[in-house]
Write a protein that holds these residues in place. Structure first.
Motif, PDB file in Angstrom:
ATOM      1  N   THR A   1      22.166 -49.051  29.384  1.00 33.64           N
ATOM      2  CA  THR A   1      22.822 -48.607  27.855  1.00 33.64           C
ATOM      3  C   THR A   1      21.562 -48.573  26.993  1.00 33.64           C
ATOM      4  OG1 THR A   1      22.449 -51.381  27.656  1.00 33.64           O
ATOM      5  CG2 THR A   1      24.373 -50.570  28.581  1.00 33.64           C
ATOM      6  N   VAL A   2      21.693 -47.733  26.115  1.00 32.09           N
ATOM      7  CA  VAL A   2      20.964 -47.460  25.071  1.00 32.09           C
ATOM      8  C   VAL A   2      21.497 -47.360  23.871  1.00 32.09           C
ATOM      9  CG1 VAL A   2      19.472 -45.496  24.106  1.00 32.09           C
ATOM     10  CG2 VAL A   2      19.912 -45.645  26.621  1.00 32.09           C
ATOM     11  N   ALA A   3      20.677 -48.033  22.863  1.00 31.58           N
ATOM     12  CA  ALA A   3      21.175 -48.226  21.340  1.00 31.58           C
ATOM     13  C   ALA A   3      20.631 -47.157  20.614  1.00 31.58           C
ATOM     14  CB  ALA A   3      20.933 -49.591  20.754  1.00 31.58           C
ATOM     15  N   VAL A   4      21.140 -46.369  19.792  1.00 36.64           N
ATOM     16  CA  VAL A   4      20.528 -45.237  18.814  1.00 36.64           C
ATOM     17  C   VAL A   4      20.690 -45.779  17.429  1.00 36.64           C
ATOM     18  CG1 VAL A   4      20.564 -42.981  18.122  1.00 36.64           C
ATOM     19  CG2 VAL A   4      20.703 -43.313  20.440  1.00 36.64           C
ATOM     20  N   VAL A   5      19.658 -46.074  16.785  1.00 36.89           N
ATOM     21  CA  VAL A   5      19.560 -46.553  15.280  1.00 36.89           C
ATOM     22  C   VAL A   5      19.590 -45.588  14.467  1.00 36.89           C
ATOM     23  CG1 VAL A   5      18.872 -48.370  13.702  1.00 36.89           C
ATOM     24  CG2 VAL A   5      18.608 -48.876  16.148  1.00 36.89           C
TER      25      VAL A   5
ATOM     26  N   ALA B   1      25.488 -46.217  22.416  1.00 35.42           N
ATOM     27  CA  ALA B   1      26.036 -46.611  21.057  1.00 35.42           C
ATOM     28  C   ALA B   1      25.084 -46.381  19.861  1.00 35.42           C
ATOM     29  CB  ALA B   1      26.396 -48.362  21.130  1.00 35.42           C
ATOM     30  N   VAL B   2      25.510 -45.667  18.897  1.00 36.37           N
ATOM     31  CA  VAL B   2      25.165 -45.313  17.621  1.00 36.37           C
ATOM     32  C   VAL B   2      25.585 -46.254  16.583  1.00 36.37           C
ATOM     33  CG1 VAL B   2      24.718 -43.552  16.128  1.00 36.37           C
ATOM     34  CG2 VAL B   2      25.141 -42.921  18.577  1.00 36.37           C
ATOM     35  N   TYR B   3      24.350 -46.953  16.152  1.00 42.11           N
ATOM     36  CA  TYR B   3      24.509 -47.791  15.047  1.00 42.11           C
ATOM     37  C   TYR B   3      24.267 -47.178  13.621  1.00 42.11           C
ATOM     38  CZ  TYR B   3      24.739 -51.233  18.798  1.00 42.11           C
ATOM     39  OH  TYR B   3      25.345 -52.039  19.565  1.00 42.11           O
ATOM     40  N   GLU B   4      24.978 -47.153  12.730  1.00 42.00           N
ATOM     41  CA  GLU B   4      24.681 -46.672  11.328  1.00 42.00           C
ATOM     42  C   GLU B   4      24.975 -47.636  10.249  1.00 42.00           C
ATOM     43  OE1 GLU B   4      24.061 -44.755   8.048  1.00 42.00           O
ATOM     44  OE2 GLU B   4      23.513 -43.527   9.833  1.00 42.00           O
ATOM     45  N   ARG B   5      24.184 -47.729   9.162  1.00 44.07           N
ATOM     46  CA  ARG B   5      24.495 -48.921   8.410  1.00 44.07           C
ATOM     47  C   ARG B   5      25.398 -48.601   7.252  1.00 44.07           C
ATOM     48  NH1 ARG B   5      18.903 -49.169   4.684  1.00 44.07           N
ATOM     49  NH2 ARG B   5      18.977 -47.052   4.042  1.00 44.07           N
TER      50      ARG B   5
ATOM     51  N   HIS C   1      32.657 -29.668   9.874  1.00 45.59           N
ATOM     52  CA  HIS C   1      31.706 -29.193  10.985  1.00 45.59           C
ATOM     53  C   HIS C   1      30.859 -30.600  11.716  1.00 45.59           C
ATOM     54  CE1 HIS C   1      32.064 -25.134   9.484  1.00 45.59           C
ATOM     55  NE2 HIS C   1      31.615 -25.576   8.457  1.00 45.59           N
ATOM     56  N   LEU C   2      30.644 -31.500  10.725  1.00 47.63           N
ATOM     57  CA  LEU C   2      30.069 -32.767  11.357  1.00 47.63           C
ATOM     58  C   LEU C   2      31.076 -33.751  11.989  1.00 47.63           C
ATOM     59  CD1 LEU C   2      27.708 -35.176  11.517  1.00 47.63           C
ATOM     60  CD2 LEU C   2      28.633 -35.587   8.886  1.00 47.63           C
ATOM     61  N   ASN C   3      32.451 -33.507  11.406  1.00 46.48           N
ATOM     62  CA  ASN C   3      33.423 -34.456  11.769  1.00 46.48           C
ATOM     63  C   ASN C   3      33.837 -34.119  13.126  1.00 46.48           C
ATOM     64  OD1 ASN C   3      33.426 -35.868   9.358  1.00 46.48           O
ATOM     65  ND2 ASN C   3      34.855 -34.719   8.567  1.00 46.48           N
ATOM     66  N   ARG C   4      34.097 -32.664  13.444  1.00 47.78           N
ATOM     67  CA  ARG C   4      34.462 -32.327  14.855  1.00 47.78           C
ATOM     68  C   ARG C   4      33.516 -32.467  15.965  1.00 47.78           C
ATOM     69  NH1 ARG C   4      35.217 -25.775  13.353  1.00 47.78           N
ATOM     70  NH2 ARG C   4      32.917 -25.361  13.180  1.00 47.78           N
ATOM     71  N   ARG C   5      31.909 -32.433  15.751  1.00 48.17           N
ATOM     72  CA  ARG C   5      31.142 -32.552  16.404  1.00 48.17           C
ATOM     73  C   ARG C   5      31.052 -34.138  16.871  1.00 48.17           C
ATOM     74  NH1 ARG C   5      28.597 -29.282  20.333  1.00 48.17           N
ATOM     75  NH2 ARG C   5      28.042 -27.780  18.402  1.00 48.17           N
ATOM     76  N   ILE C   6      31.435 -35.021  15.911  1.00 49.55           N
ATOM     77  CA  ILE C   6      31.468 -36.477  16.163  1.00 49.55           C
ATOM     78  C   ILE C   6      32.458 -36.761  17.200  1.00 49.55           C
ATOM     79  CG2 ILE C   6      31.910 -38.797  15.143  1.00 49.55           C
ATOM     80  CD1 ILE C   6      30.367 -37.901  12.797  1.00 49.55           C
ATOM     81  N   GLU C   7      33.611 -36.139  16.958  1.00 48.99           N
ATOM     82  CA  GLU C   7      34.727 -36.090  17.788  1.00 48.99           C
ATOM     83  C   GLU C   7      34.715 -35.639  19.282  1.00 48.99           C
ATOM     84  OE1 GLU C   7      37.481 -37.856  17.304  1.00 48.99           O
ATOM     85  OE2 GLU C   7      36.409 -38.505  15.287  1.00 48.99           O
TER      86      GLU C   7
ATOM     87  N   THR D   1      30.395 -41.419  23.701  1.00 47.84           N
ATOM     88  CA  THR D   1      29.390 -41.881  22.947  1.00 47.84           C
ATOM     89  C   THR D   1      30.049 -42.875  21.816  1.00 47.84           C
ATOM     90  OG1 THR D   1      27.886 -40.107  22.811  1.00 47.84           O
ATOM     91  CG2 THR D   1      27.639 -41.622  21.099  1.00 47.84           C
ATOM     92  N   LYS D   2      29.512 -44.083  21.805  1.00 51.92           N
ATOM     93  CA  LYS D   2      30.163 -45.194  20.831  1.00 51.92           C
ATOM     94  C   LYS D   2      29.646 -45.020  19.668  1.00 51.92           C
ATOM     95  CE  LYS D   2      32.500 -46.310  24.699  1.00 51.92           C
ATOM     96  NZ  LYS D   2      33.949 -45.919  24.890  1.00 51.92           N
ATOM     97  N   PHE D   3      30.150 -45.127  18.484  1.00 51.15           N
ATOM     98  CA  PHE D   3      29.777 -45.127  17.076  1.00 51.15           C
ATOM     99  C   PHE D   3      30.131 -46.475  16.455  1.00 51.15           C
ATOM    100  CE2 PHE D   3      30.383 -40.797  17.999  1.00 51.15           C
ATOM    101  CZ  PHE D   3      29.100 -40.361  17.793  1.00 51.15           C
TER     102      PHE D   3
END
Length: 502
Positions: free
Chosen positions: A146-150, A171-175, A196-202, A209-211
């Motif tokens: 498992t990897v956490a991306v901050v 898992a990507v952690y965003e404040r 463009h950002l939204n569809r790449r996240i989807e 990937t977990k957000f």
């Protein structure tokens, strides 16, 4: 390859932007709705297929530019998409946001106009989605690691996607309340619409990937605990420390950091506000700083209906041509006009920028509101005020776009992960992106050996989106090697790499 004589037959012709008055009436991208493919294919045919393509050196991602130019010239968008995605996770971002140092490194630039590489890249990136060439790529099997991306800016997203596709659980952690970092709240919609950002996240969600949004790692969430829960942590928090301007009158109301102003404007586009709490409407706006952030503020203020906008740049006005000290193929300091500068110039008749100038003080009214800015010309090189050049200009909204000094200092992230700073004020790391850490008495292990990796502006300092993605890909390779013992992931850059300079 393309027509070997294409560059002799066809002159450079960039894709035209929408008319200024049309785009100032909305927040859509400046190229929205413009026909690209016939023009782009013709322009791609100007690529010389050089024996040594220096455009590769101009791009830290190592984009295979001659290859996808050749496919675009023939209209083979699937092959062009495969070549573009081979080195770049998010070409729809770079095709819109990168200032294209690859074009200044194009061999044609030696004695002619370069290929419109950025236009070609954006066209291919858009075709990737329109033709369904961006299907999710979930891993065939999981590694059990498992990897956490901050941080969820371009570096964090690139690292997360690479590691997820390799088989690690990420898992990507965003404040913030939404994923994207500066791509979400720093970049205005007229430069990149958020679809463009939204569809790449989807796509990334579909890959596994977990957000996690609203998680302030280093604040209300202990970063050390995050490290204990995961096998590795990638720190990609960016360089969010905003530089200040310590001159008399700084405490007056109406003086804002540029990124705070842009964030509020972007939140209007996201539906959080009906109108921005800090709007330029009807106000005399002065932007201090001549970089991309200042240009973004200019375009935003014009769309909000500012009474006037002036952008101050402490640097002297550059010339139209390369100087001898900046030979090809380096990225030269020449006179450039962004779309926002074009809009400002058409609105008021002159370039809204004032070069070679610095702020001496701010002046306000009895209520403590800024009403004026005293500026001075500066001596080239020393930037010392030039006597007798002081003048007062109206200002009731001042935006500080002075750049960033490195990662924010007010968080607990540094202490909780025992990170050290390098001589430039960024998080220190070694050649493998591994964080340099302080030793603590009684603790086992050595600095840089416990699975913490630094990616993007947090370790490099403020830079371009292409460097952020390249760093995310390289940090993912280093993380995968740490977790698995080896890696097949590409590592286009090292922490010590720098842009081409003379």
């Amino acid at each position: 390859m393309t027509d070997p004589h294409g560059f002799l037959k066809v002159s450079r012709q960039p894709v035209p932007a929408r008319p200024v008055e049309e785009r100032l009436s909305d927040w859509n991208e400046v190229y929205a709705g413009q026909a690209r493919l016939p023009l782009v294919s013709l322009q791609a045919g100007r690529c010389m297929d050089c024996g040594i393509p220096f455009c590769h050196s101009g791009c830290p991602l190592g984009n295979l530019i001659p290859e996808w130019n050749a496919y675009a010239a023939r209209g083979d968008w699937r092959a062009a998409a495969e070549r573009l995605h081979a080195t770049n996770n998010f070409p729809e971002f770079t095709g819109r946001l990168c200032p294209a140092p690859c074009e200044d490194a194009c061999v044609l630039t030696i004695n002619a106009d370069p290929v419109t590489i950025k236009n070609v890249e954006q066209a291919i990136a858009d075709q990737i989605w329109e033709r369904g060439y961006a299907a999710p790529q979930p891993p065939e099997q999981l590694s059990g690691k498992t990897v956490a991306v901050v941080g969820s800016g371009p570096a964090g997203l690139a690292a997360a996607q690479q590691l997820t596709r390799t088989g690690h659980t990420v898992a990507v952690y965003e404040r913030a309340d939404r994923i994207g970092g500066l791509l979400r709240y720093g970049i205005p919609a007229f430069k990149m619409e958020k679809q463009h950002l939204n569809r790449r996240i989807e796509q990334m969600r579909a890959e596994g990937t977990k957000f996690r949004t609203g998680v302030d790692v280093g604040g209300d969430f202990d970063a050390a605990d995050l490290l204990r829960r995961h096998d590795a942590v990638v720190v990609a928090v960016g360089a969010g420390g905003q530089r200040e301007l310590p001159v008399p009158g700084r405490e007056l109301a109406g003086i804002q950091q540029a990124m705070d102003y842009l964030t509020l404007a972007n939140r209007v586009r996201e539906g959080d506000y009906i109108s921005s709490p800090v709007s330029a409407e009807g106000r005399h706006v002065v932007i201090i700083g001549g970089g991309d952030t200042g240009s973004d503020c200019l375009g935003t203020a014009l769309r909000q209906g500012a009474a006037s906008v002036v952008q101050l740049d402490i640097n002297p006005e550059p010339g139209e041509a390369r100087r001898d000290t900046e030979p090809w193929p380096v990225y030269p300091k020449v006179y450039r006009i962004s779309h926002a500068h074009e809009e400002g110039r058409q609105r008021v008749g002159t370039d809204p920028r004032v070069f070679g100038s610095a702020t001496l003080r701010f002046e306000g009214d009895r209520t403590g509101q800024v009403r004026g800015l005293c500026l001075t010309e500066v001596e080239p090189g020393t930037r010392a005020p030039r006597p007798g050049t002081e003048r007062l200009i109206p200002a009731d909204l001042v935006l500080l776009a002075l750049g960033f000094y490195g990662p924010e200092r007010g968080t607990g992230l540094r202490k909780q992960l025992r990170l050290t700073l390098d001589e430039r004020g960024n998080y220190a790391r070694d050649a493998a992106f591994t964080a340099r850490m302080t030793e603590h008495a009684g603790e086992a292990g050595r600095p840089g050996t416990d699975g913490v990796f630094i990616a993007g502006d947090a370790g490099r300092g403020q830079s371009l989106v292409v460097w952020a993605i390249a760093e995310g890909r390289s940090a993912a390779a280093a993380t995968d090697r740490y977790l698995s013992g080896s890696t097949v992931l590409p590592a286009p850059v090292s922490p010590m790499d720098r842009p081409l300079t003379a």
